[in-house]
Design an enzyme around this catalytic site. Sequence first.
Site, PDB file in Angstrom:
ATOM      1  N   GLU A   1       0.858  -0.802   0.888  1.00 16.90           N
ATOM      2  CA  GLU A   1       0.038   0.177  -0.088  1.00 16.90           C
ATOM      3  C   GLU A   1       0.596   1.286   0.339  1.00 16.90           C
ATOM      4  OE1 GLU A   1      -3.235   2.039   2.699  1.00 16.90           O
ATOM      5  OE2 GLU A   1      -3.417  -0.107   2.672  1.00 16.90           O
TER       6      GLU A   1
ATOM      7  N   ASP B   1       0.046   5.407   0.676  1.00 13.87           N
ATOM      8  CA  ASP B   1      -0.763   5.996   0.626  1.00 13.87           C
ATOM      9  C   ASP B   1      -0.382   7.819   1.042  1.00 13.87           C
ATOM     10  OD1 ASP B   1      -2.421   3.886   2.314  1.00 13.87           O
ATOM     11  OD2 ASP B   1      -1.769   4.324   4.318  1.00 13.87           O
TER      12      ASP B   1
ATOM     13  N   GLU C   1      -2.944  10.580   2.884  1.00 13.59           N
ATOM     14  CA  GLU C   1      -4.184  10.738   3.692  1.00 13.59           C
ATOM     15  C   GLU C   1      -4.179  12.479   4.535  1.00 13.59           C
ATOM     16  OE1 GLU C   1      -5.015   8.321   7.268  1.00 13.59           O
ATOM     17  OE2 GLU C   1      -4.517   6.398   5.871  1.00 13.59           O
TER      18      GLU C   1
ATOM     19  N   GLY D   1      -4.957  14.033  17.774  1.00 10.60           N
ATOM     20  CA  GLY D   1      -4.807  12.938  18.500  1.00 10.60           C
ATOM     21  C   GLY D   1      -6.679  12.556  19.477  1.00 10.60           C
TER      22      GLY D   1
END
Length: 284
Positions: free
Chosen positions: A103, A105, A107, A201
């Site tokens: 993969e 990525d 994001e 977070g």
Amino acid sequence: MDRHSTLILSILLNALTTTFFSPVYAGTFDREFDITWGGGRGKVLNNGELLTLSLDRASGSGFQSKKEYLFGKIDMQIKLVPGNSAGTVTTYYLKSKGDTWDEIDFEFLGNLTGDPYVMHTNVYTQGKGDREQQFHLWFDPTADFHTYSVLWNHHHIVFLVDGIPIRQFKNLEHRRIPYPIMQPMRLYSSLWNADQWATRGGLVKTDWSKAPFTASYRNFRADACVSYTGKPSCPAGSPRWLSHRFDLTAENNMRVVQRKFMVYNYCTDSKRFPQGFPKECGIH
């Protein structure tokens, strides 16, 4: 403008006009992609020239490519969720099938209005990731479309933003570090709610009064080897991306950009790796 900022600007402009700049040609979304989930929240518009994904309290949405690729240069122009995007995540990634998947990525982690997006990158090999690097961008990614690209060949994976290399993952199989080399990948994208972790977070939650949230896509291009029943069919001739490697100047320029814009690097997170950093971290 101070001397350091002038140097950064010079490197960015130089990168745009040399090695990595190439025109982006549109591939229509109705021919190249399937909207795979979202109950109508993903839409193909303008005769296939534009795709939008939306997120509301009930659901997000996503799409995937009809084709699988094994090496290539993949470009997509994306305009991210504007305004208060805290809690939302827009993903754009290549991924193979199975339990030992590979993969690559991108994001994009949303934020409060006026605060920068965090652009999160990762590489998985044989089902193992934990190779996160995160960046702030040098522009507002919600104000206009920008090009996010992956160059993937036998030598390395390069992440690019508007043609500017920001990250490299080298093929170090000779050092017994797995590299994505055998498994074809589809291109995926999604917009979804991840307010349990995405923004600071999980401290900042999604403001559903601002829904629906929308990300927009255009000008997809895949100059790539397409996998048919496990056998790749590559573009005619010898595409530049197929044999591309960094020279020392390009690698040094990327490191200058990283020093300016990188906000997290797994290779410097000693708390996370008390027994020692992953092997690739010590190889230049």
